[in-house]
Design an enzyme around this catalytic site. Sequence first.
Site, PDB file in Angstrom:
ATOM      1  N   GLU A  95       0.794  -1.293   0.242  1.00 39.96           N
ATOM      2  CA  GLU A  95      -0.101  -0.163  -0.060  1.00 39.96           C
ATOM      3  C   GLU A  95       0.850   1.284   0.111  1.00 39.96           C
ATOM      4  OE1 GLU A  95      -3.989  -1.652   2.083  1.00 39.96           O
ATOM      5  OE2 GLU A  95      -2.504  -0.599   3.423  1.00 39.96           O
ATOM      6  N   CYS A 108       3.274   8.652   0.678  1.00 40.32           N
ATOM      7  CA  CYS A 108       3.763   8.123   1.530  1.00 40.32           C
ATOM      8  C   CYS A 108       3.949   6.576   1.053  1.00 40.32           C
ATOM      9  CB  CYS A 108       2.883   7.799   3.151  1.00 40.32           C
ATOM     10  SG  CYS A 108       3.521   6.811   4.190  1.00 40.32           S
ATOM     11  N   CYS A 115       6.652  -6.805   6.885  1.00 44.68           N
ATOM     12  CA  CYS A 115       7.641  -6.372   7.758  1.00 44.68           C
ATOM     13  C   CYS A 115       8.160  -7.425   8.682  1.00 44.68           C
ATOM     14  CB  CYS A 115       7.051  -4.950   8.436  1.00 44.68           C
ATOM     15  SG  CYS A 115       8.741  -3.967   9.186  1.00 44.68           S
ATOM     16  N   CYS A 119       6.803  -4.136  15.377  1.00 47.21           N
ATOM     17  CA  CYS A 119       6.427  -3.320  16.298  1.00 47.21           C
ATOM     18  C   CYS A 119       4.965  -3.274  16.757  1.00 47.21           C
ATOM     19  CB  CYS A 119       6.890  -1.845  15.556  1.00 47.21           C
ATOM     20  SG  CYS A 119       8.657  -1.361  15.045  1.00 47.21           S
ATOM     21  N   CYS A 122       1.781  -1.104  15.166  1.00 45.75           N
ATOM     22  CA  CYS A 122       1.876  -1.133  13.808  1.00 45.75           C
ATOM     23  C   CYS A 122       1.313  -2.082  13.243  1.00 45.75           C
ATOM     24  CB  CYS A 122       3.298  -0.542  13.317  1.00 45.75           C
ATOM     25  SG  CYS A 122       3.340  -0.590  11.545  1.00 45.75           S
ATOM     26  N   GLY A 166       6.902  -1.650   5.931  1.00 47.72           N
ATOM     27  CA  GLY A 166       8.470  -2.107   5.559  1.00 47.72           C
ATOM     28  C   GLY A 166       9.555  -1.313   6.206  1.00 47.72           C
ATOM     29  N   GLU A 167      10.614  -1.497   6.584  1.00 49.08           N
ATOM     30  CA  GLU A 167      11.780  -0.924   7.110  1.00 49.08           C
ATOM     31  C   GLU A 167      12.799  -0.685   6.174  1.00 49.08           C
ATOM     32  OE1 GLU A 167      14.635   0.996   8.344  1.00 49.08           O
ATOM     33  OE2 GLU A 167      12.929   0.783   9.777  1.00 49.08           O
ATOM     34  N   SER A 221      11.878   6.757  14.233  1.00 43.41           N
ATOM     35  CA  SER A 221      10.623   6.469  14.898  1.00 43.41           C
ATOM     36  C   SER A 221      10.926   5.877  16.273  1.00 43.41           C
ATOM     37  CB  SER A 221      10.026   5.410  14.093  1.00 43.41           C
ATOM     38  OG  SER A 221       9.454   5.517  12.669  1.00 43.41           O
ATOM     39  N   LEU A 222      10.974   6.922  17.144  1.00 47.12           N
ATOM     40  CA  LEU A 222      11.378   6.682  18.709  1.00 47.12           C
ATOM     41  C   LEU A 222      10.505   6.057  19.508  1.00 47.12           C
ATOM     42  CD1 LEU A 222      13.898   7.187  20.328  1.00 47.12           C
ATOM     43  CD2 LEU A 222      12.896   9.699  20.710  1.00 47.12           C
ATOM     44  N   HIS A 223       9.248   6.820  19.716  1.00 45.42           N
ATOM     45  CA  HIS A 223       8.028   6.248  20.758  1.00 45.42           C
ATOM     46  C   HIS A 223       8.364   6.061  21.860  1.00 45.42           C
ATOM     47  CE1 HIS A 223       6.618   6.596  16.507  1.00 45.42           C
ATOM     48  NE2 HIS A 223       7.185   5.523  16.145  1.00 45.42           N
ATOM     49  N   ASN A 298      -2.989   5.750  16.186  1.00 49.66           N
ATOM     50  CA  ASN A 298      -4.285   5.441  15.346  1.00 49.66           C
ATOM     51  C   ASN A 298      -4.383   3.877  15.631  1.00 49.66           C
ATOM     52  OD1 ASN A 298      -4.349   7.589  13.608  1.00 49.66           O
ATOM     53  ND2 ASN A 298      -2.298   7.056  12.915  1.00 49.66           N
ATOM     54  N   CYS A 341      -0.864   6.583  10.093  1.00 48.45           N
ATOM     55  CA  CYS A 341       0.363   6.139  10.511  1.00 48.45           C
ATOM     56  C   CYS A 341       0.054   4.862  11.355  1.00 48.45           C
ATOM     57  CB  CYS A 341       0.881   7.294  11.362  1.00 48.45           C
ATOM     58  SG  CYS A 341       2.348   6.679  12.156  1.00 48.45           S
TER      59      CYS A 341
END
Length: 348
Positions: A95, A108, A115, A119, A122, A166-167, A221-223, A298, A341
């Site tokens: 996507e 995007c 992936c 995470c 996600c 994906g990364e 992408s810390l979070h 989200n 996201c």
Amino acid sequence: MKATERRNIRHLSQPELDEYFLAIGEKKFRSKQVYEWLWQKHAHGFDDMSNISKELRAKLAEEFSFPALKIDATQFSEDGTVKSRFKTFDNHLVEGVLIPTEQRKTACVSSQIGCSLSCKFCATGYMERKRNLTYDEIYDEVVLINQQSEKAYDKKLTNLVFMGMGEPLLNYANVLKAIERITAEDGLFMSPKRITVSTAGVAKQIIKLGDDKVKFKLALSLHAANDHKRNEIMPINEANNIKSLVDALNYFYKQTKTEITFEYILFQNFNDTEKDAAELVKLYRQVPVDLINIIEYNPIDAFAFSKPTEEVTAQFMGYLEKNRVNARLRRSRGKDIDAACGQLANKN
């Protein structure tokens, strides 16, 4: 010749195409015409090459493959966001999203089918990684989303973010080659300063980006601003802890002087307290970060967290502002079509 034995024509350089056409007795300008169709006129098959004879097109189709990405399904959000599901030549789905605002038209895009990083927040992380996208497939994503932008808004894409499925740094060569084609004069000719690659944090590959002197922006992408919490929601942190990422990011900036962004999703009763904000400020001081994007969570079915109240979010943002942190609250777009996201998962 079997399809699997044919070489992807877009994996030939201009000199290699020149050599091929001369070898079959064609004029060199035919090579230039075909190359333009591949990268500037955005053909999605040999039949699109209208200034090439049918006989030559048939010969090309016999000798080369042309595995272009195709749009399989499209969804339109109430806020103008457009999500596309693309189908690859081998019937995988991936996507990409067009995110329009008054000032920007942003694509995007994805870099992998599925992936491997898992995470917790996600949706893509719960999918199996099937394979990497090739650089020409990534290029196709951008071309197709740009066509959507031109059709819907009469404007070309202004920005590109690798924040889809994906990364990107685990598909390093293809992502960099795709960006090379996207920024090339004989490609889409987008400025690298308008491209951001987002990573969950692969320290050695961040260092490699520095060594390669890339010109695009980098987002982490810390979070969570401590290892204990980050380990809980991002298993990659166990092999790439925050100290190693700080060192890698500082090296990256020293080598490239390009912008670094932190991305930080707020989760209720997990990383949204003043103590969490203080840890984030401390980390912000250790890296030349241009901006912290505070992102609305989200919800996805597999993860039990929820987003904080508006009051808690405002208090968190207020603490950052009080401590002179350049932070921005990023409101989610396309939630009603699972395009926001962390929501990309090839849902029907």
